[in-house]
Write a protein that holds these residues in place. Sequence first.
Motif, PDB file in Angstrom:
ATOM      1  N   PRO A 410      60.300 -11.671  50.572  1.00 24.74           N
ATOM      2  CA  PRO A 410      59.180 -11.986  49.695  1.00 24.74           C
ATOM      3  C   PRO A 410      57.867 -12.403  50.491  1.00 24.74           C
ATOM      4  CG  PRO A 410      60.924 -13.261  49.022  1.00 24.74           C
ATOM      5  CD  PRO A 410      61.220 -12.722  50.521  1.00 24.74           C
ATOM      6  N   GLN A 411      57.890 -12.672  51.753  1.00 23.80           N
ATOM      7  CA  GLN A 411      56.626 -12.887  52.734  1.00 23.80           C
ATOM      8  C   GLN A 411      56.270 -11.359  53.090  1.00 23.80           C
ATOM      9  OE1 GLN A 411      56.922 -15.214  56.310  1.00 23.80           O
ATOM     10  NE2 GLN A 411      55.483 -16.611  55.472  1.00 23.80           N
ATOM     11  N   ALA A 412      57.148 -10.439  53.328  1.00 22.34           N
ATOM     12  CA  ALA A 412      56.899  -9.442  53.645  1.00 22.34           C
ATOM     13  C   ALA A 412      56.193  -8.535  52.453  1.00 22.34           C
ATOM     14  CB  ALA A 412      57.941  -8.501  54.202  1.00 22.34           C
ATOM     15  N   ALA A 418      49.387 -10.327  54.306  1.00 26.17           N
ATOM     16  CA  ALA A 418      48.977  -9.245  55.318  1.00 26.17           C
ATOM     17  C   ALA A 418      47.545  -9.195  55.262  1.00 26.17           C
ATOM     18  CB  ALA A 418      49.421  -7.926  53.999  1.00 26.17           C
ATOM     19  N   LEU A 419      46.787  -9.495  54.164  1.00 23.23           N
ATOM     20  CA  LEU A 419      45.075  -9.428  54.350  1.00 23.23           C
ATOM     21  C   LEU A 419      44.929 -10.453  55.552  1.00 23.23           C
ATOM     22  CD1 LEU A 419      44.403  -8.995  50.528  1.00 23.23           C
ATOM     23  CD2 LEU A 419      43.991  -7.287  52.408  1.00 23.23           C
ATOM     24  N   ALA A 453      51.798  -2.545  56.718  1.00 17.96           N
ATOM     25  CA  ALA A 453      50.657  -3.531  55.896  1.00 17.96           C
ATOM     26  C   ALA A 453      49.623  -4.059  56.687  1.00 17.96           C
ATOM     27  CB  ALA A 453      51.526  -4.427  55.218  1.00 17.96           C
ATOM     28  N   ASN A 454      50.006  -4.604  57.829  1.00 16.96           N
ATOM     29  CA  ASN A 454      48.940  -5.322  58.750  1.00 16.96           C
ATOM     30  C   ASN A 454      47.907  -4.219  59.283  1.00 16.96           C
ATOM     31  OD1 ASN A 454      47.879  -6.809  60.482  1.00 16.96           O
ATOM     32  ND2 ASN A 454      49.421  -7.290  61.579  1.00 16.96           N
ATOM     33  N   VAL A 455      48.620  -2.959  59.686  1.00 14.40           N
ATOM     34  CA  VAL A 455      47.440  -2.064  60.186  1.00 14.40           C
ATOM     35  C   VAL A 455      46.381  -1.399  58.999  1.00 14.40           C
ATOM     36  CG1 VAL A 455      47.310   0.604  60.758  1.00 14.40           C
ATOM     37  CG2 VAL A 455      49.102  -1.179  62.040  1.00 14.40           C
ATOM     38  N   THR A 456      46.929  -1.320  57.967  1.00 11.86           N
ATOM     39  CA  THR A 456      45.923  -0.891  56.800  1.00 11.86           C
ATOM     40  C   THR A 456      45.284  -2.022  56.429  1.00 11.86           C
ATOM     41  OG1 THR A 456      47.941  -1.162  55.187  1.00 11.86           O
ATOM     42  CG2 THR A 456      47.442   1.155  56.081  1.00 11.86           C
ATOM     43  N   ALA A 457      45.698  -3.217  56.259  1.00 11.17           N
ATOM     44  CA  ALA A 457      45.134  -4.367  55.959  1.00 11.17           C
ATOM     45  C   ALA A 457      43.975  -4.650  56.831  1.00 11.17           C
ATOM     46  CB  ALA A 457      45.694  -5.607  55.916  1.00 11.17           C
ATOM     47  N   LEU A 469      49.935   5.791  62.172  1.00 14.33           N
ATOM     48  CA  LEU A 469      51.183   6.202  61.864  1.00 14.33           C
ATOM     49  C   LEU A 469      51.915   5.169  61.101  1.00 14.33           C
ATOM     50  CD1 LEU A 469      50.046   7.693  64.766  1.00 14.33           C
ATOM     51  CD2 LEU A 469      52.322   8.096  65.357  1.00 14.33           C
ATOM     52  N   SER A 470      52.754   5.702  60.292  1.00 15.81           N
ATOM     53  CA  SER A 470      53.667   4.691  59.454  1.00 15.81           C
ATOM     54  C   SER A 470      55.121   5.144  60.024  1.00 15.81           C
ATOM     55  CB  SER A 470      53.723   4.846  58.085  1.00 15.81           C
ATOM     56  OG  SER A 470      54.706   4.467  57.383  1.00 15.81           O
ATOM     57  N   LEU A 471      55.617   4.137  60.605  1.00 15.93           N
ATOM     58  CA  LEU A 471      57.115   4.245  60.703  1.00 15.93           C
ATOM     59  C   LEU A 471      58.120   3.470  59.766  1.00 15.93           C
ATOM     60  CD1 LEU A 471      57.269   3.589  64.748  1.00 15.93           C
ATOM     61  CD2 LEU A 471      56.472   5.571  63.571  1.00 15.93           C
ATOM     62  N   SER A 472      58.301   4.382  58.949  1.00 13.63           N
ATOM     63  CA  SER A 472      58.957   3.759  57.652  1.00 13.63           C
ATOM     64  C   SER A 472      58.285   2.625  57.122  1.00 13.63           C
ATOM     65  CB  SER A 472      60.582   3.349  58.110  1.00 13.63           C
ATOM     66  OG  SER A 472      61.194   3.155  56.467  1.00 13.63           O
ATOM     67  N   GLY A 473      57.021   2.867  56.972  1.00 17.88           N
ATOM     68  CA  GLY A 473      56.140   1.950  56.568  1.00 17.88           C
ATOM     69  C   GLY A 473      56.240   1.119  55.245  1.00 17.88           C
ATOM     70  N   ALA A 474      56.235  -0.253  55.038  1.00 17.08           N
ATOM     71  CA  ALA A 474      56.413  -0.865  53.675  1.00 17.08           C
ATOM     72  C   ALA A 474      55.462  -0.390  52.728  1.00 17.08           C
ATOM     73  CB  ALA A 474      56.372  -2.109  53.804  1.00 17.08           C
ATOM     74  N   GLY A 475      54.104  -0.520  52.981  1.00 13.85           N
ATOM     75  CA  GLY A 475      53.118  -0.448  51.890  1.00 13.85           C
ATOM     76  C   GLY A 475      51.926  -0.844  52.262  1.00 13.85           C
ATOM     77  N   VAL A 476      50.736  -0.638  51.405  1.00 13.52           N
ATOM     78  CA  VAL A 476      49.341  -0.834  51.591  1.00 13.52           C
ATOM     79  C   VAL A 476      48.705  -1.752  50.530  1.00 13.52           C
ATOM     80  CG1 VAL A 476      49.170   1.392  52.648  1.00 13.52           C
ATOM     81  CG2 VAL A 476      48.596   1.120  50.448  1.00 13.52           C
ATOM     82  N   PRO A 477      47.554  -2.599  50.919  1.00 18.70           N
ATOM     83  CA  PRO A 477      47.117  -3.488  49.835  1.00 18.70           C
ATOM     84  C   PRO A 477      46.481  -2.870  48.892  1.00 18.70           C
ATOM     85  CG  PRO A 477      46.300  -3.807  52.075  1.00 18.70           C
ATOM     86  CD  PRO A 477      46.929  -2.556  52.108  1.00 18.70           C
ATOM     87  N   THR A 478      46.569  -3.551  47.492  1.00 20.98           N
ATOM     88  CA  THR A 478      46.106  -2.804  46.525  1.00 20.98           C
ATOM     89  C   THR A 478      44.639  -2.012  46.426  1.00 20.98           C
ATOM     90  OG1 THR A 478      47.041  -4.457  45.100  1.00 20.98           O
ATOM     91  CG2 THR A 478      45.312  -3.314  43.919  1.00 20.98           C
TER      92      THR A 478
END
Length: 574
Positions: A410-412, A418-419, A453-457, A469-478
């Motif tokens: 849930p935290q991830a 992340a922001l 998520a940290n990188v894109t945030a 580079l996304s290494l099986s990245g989770a996602g990006v902010p809205t």
Amino acid sequence: MTWTHDDPAQGSPAAIQGMAKLRSSRATKIRDAQQALRAAASGSGAEWKAMSQTAFAAKLSKDAADIELLAAGLEAQAAALQTYAGQLSQLKDRQRVLEQQRSSAQMAVGLARVKLLTAGAAEPTAMKAELPDTDAVAASRRETAAAQTVVDDADARLRAVDAQWRQLVKDRSSIDSTCAAALQAETALGGLAGLSSARIAGTSPSALLDLISSMSENDLKILLTRHPELAKALEKANPDQVARWWGALSSSQHEALTVGLPSIVGALDGVPALSRVAANKMNAQERIDTLEKAIAHWQKLAENAGTPHRFDERIAELNKELKYLERATGADPTVRLYLYDRGRDRIVEMIGTPSDETKNVITYVPGTFAAMDDFFGGEVQKVAKYLQQQGGAGTVAFVYKDGNFPQSIPQANDQEFALAAGRQLNRFTAGLSAQPLLDHVQQVGMGHSWGLANVTAAEESGTHWGKVLSLSGAGVPTAWERAPHTRYADFSYEDVLQDAQHLPGNPVWSGRNPRDVGFEHGDYYPPPAALQNHPLNGIVESVRNGLGLHNLIAGTSADNRAALRDMKSFIEEQ
């Protein structure tokens, strides 16, 4: 020293004189010790090699001013305390006299008022007689007037005593202020004169930087001990401003700041990478000292309890950190720490050396469940180390974990978490871009799993990456959108996270996953035989294989070489 209006001379002059003598004695001992060291430095015993003798003498000469300042400061404080003790002794004498005068005046007022009442009572009696005696009435009136004069005089003496008492109170405040100022004057405290928590809180970060730049390393150490809030105040400094400030300082100022404030310099965004590494080398050594004491403590507890293996797990954890930090210290360290703060869960390891040849700077952010302990075994650094080695002198990599990372699913998946992490990462990248050797290079953000998520945030807070580079990245902010001059690519196996991203309802980052928001990508990399799923595999084995593939993309085993080659090519493409 505390005192009250009713007892303004409160305090012990003898105790204050004792403090003065203690400071004088310490100053004498400091000068004696310095003289002994000078004598040793001039010695020419055959057992002392010339090079070490020269180095010792040079260090002694460098510290001589600080030592003299310390001795002179103690002497100045001793003189201030001696003066204060004498003034307080005089105040005590004045207070005793005034107390006696007040007691006498109060008694005189009391007696005068009684006499006035007696005299006043005689006149009505004389007036009530059948034939008033005019002489008696006149005499009574004269007696009453005389009694009133005595009362007025007694009241005046009492008011005079009260006025002198008020002056006594003012004088106590005055000598207190004078002594406090003398104890904190530049002659007593050197560069620390006038510094207080209130002043630090009310001073801008840029002004604080200017303030500490002229201090000796000893003053800086004392300053941080007295005012640990200085670290928080300087964290707010603009990285570009820090870089300009540092660049304008001399090498001797750099050394004083690094030795005097290693915990601050080692974490100050905008300070050049190699200077931060030098400061964190000292921080690592300090942590080693703490770890050695802690290990000895746990070993002794186990022995005293008669269970020598009772705390083996705890001791093993401490030893793991100890061995890692030993690699970051010494004459030729193999680990370079750009940031190390165990208490605040902060660590950044630098791989490679910034130079005029540097073209690419990789910031690698690991994913969910990442912890400082992961750095100690070297596993979390592998992919960044591989890419740096492939890039050679043209590449520097930073393995980044600044603060708490998510320790649950849930935290991830929490965008606000992340922001907040992205704002911190943005400060880090601003600190890199402010450095002269790194201000012109391509900044590459690389995130594994939640790390993306940290990188894109960080982009949401202002970071500009040349490549992501996304290494099986989770996602990006809205609110995240692709930056116009940045290239984005995803490198993944069909792992457990990719499976979760395809579940109904978009449970992972609301469906804002790398391959769905515009990241370049090819087919999933084929899994190695050991991690392939087969129709007869159970759920447990399938999940195990999926987790294995998720971690494989951030590793350097032979099974991942195809993905690693593609990552290298993507970074180097123009």
